[in-house]
Design an enzyme around this catalytic site. Structure first.
Site, PDB file in Angstrom:
ATOM      1  N   CYS A  65      95.284   5.625 -42.936  1.00 43.66           N
ATOM      2  CA  CYS A  65      95.036   4.224 -43.089  1.00 43.66           C
ATOM      3  C   CYS A  65      96.560   3.657 -43.588  1.00 43.66           C
ATOM      4  O   CYS A  65      96.789   2.437 -43.341  1.00 43.66           O
ATOM      5  CB  CYS A  65      94.073   3.875 -44.162  1.00 43.66           C
ATOM      6  SG  CYS A  65      92.133   4.486 -43.545  1.00 43.66           S
ATOM      7  N   THR A  66      97.115   4.526 -44.427  1.00 46.71           N
ATOM      8  CA  THR A  66      98.318   3.967 -44.908  1.00 46.71           C
ATOM      9  C   THR A  66      99.209   3.748 -43.518  1.00 46.71           C
ATOM     10  O   THR A  66     100.130   2.847 -43.502  1.00 46.71           O
ATOM     11  CB  THR A  66      99.172   4.907 -45.763  1.00 46.71           C
ATOM     12  OG1 THR A  66      98.138   4.783 -46.966  1.00 46.71           O
ATOM     13  CG2 THR A  66     100.431   4.287 -46.056  1.00 46.71           C
TER      14      THR A  66
END
Length: 191
Positions: A65-66
């Site tokens: 997600c980062t």
């Protein structure tokens, strides 16, 4: 076809590569209000007139997600050059989003859907991962035009290449819009 509450569910497994979803290109995008990282209410329709890149992701501060958020951050100028906005949605709290935005320099809205109701509207759930059955967030994106119509639904997302694909699709959307304007001008010229 079945009716579940106020949502009509159609079996589209034959035309979506196995992804049975409520929404597909050509459908109107459901409007909603969620809180952003600063705790302010944001309504999706407040971006009316602009293309919207609406992406759902599992969790702040996780590696995938980062990386996805950073790719959208790095492509943000290209996305904005098409007049588009990026809106990320997860089940995380506004406080988590605030920390995530600050830590990684995320310039776009991250919205908090703690009760999962917007995930329900956009069918952003998966039931299997790595062969195990469990309920989780589906990493997916919707490209919505300025009139609120879904133009593309990305059911399977590669976090390394997805932001670039979205930029290419925004360029196609711009070209289609320009083509439509040319068609309208030609019609005006006909007797």
């Amino acid at each position: 076809m079945a009716v579940l509450g106020a949502v009509v569910v159609r079996d589209r497994s034959g035309d979506r590569g196995g992804w049975v979803g409520v929404l597909r290109p050509g459908d109107a995008s459901p409007d909603f209000v969620l809180r952003d990282a600063q705790g302010k209410d944001v309504r999706l329709s407040s971006f009316s007139g602009k293309p919207i890149v609406l992406y759902f992701y599992p969790k702040d501060h996780t590696p995938g997600c980062t990386l996805e958020a950073k790719r959208f951050r790095d492509a943000y100028e290209d996305i904005a050059s098409h007049g588009a906005v990026v809106v990320g949605v997860s089940l995380d709290s506004s406080d988590s989003h605030c920390d995530f935005q600050e830590r990684h320099g995320i310039p776009f809205h991250l919205l908090s859907d703690v009760d999962g109701r917007v995930h329900d509207l956009y069918e952003a759930w998966r039931t299997t991962l790595l062969g195990k059955t469990s309920l989780g967030v589906r990493r997916c994106t919707y490209l919505i035009d300025g009139d609120g119509i879904i133009r593309k639904a990305y059911a399977r997302v590669n976090v390394l290449t997805h932001a670039n694909q979205v930029v290419q699709d925004l360029a196609r959307l711009d070209a289609q819009k320009q083509w439509g304007k040319k068609d309208a001008r030609l019609k005006d010229l006909q007797p």
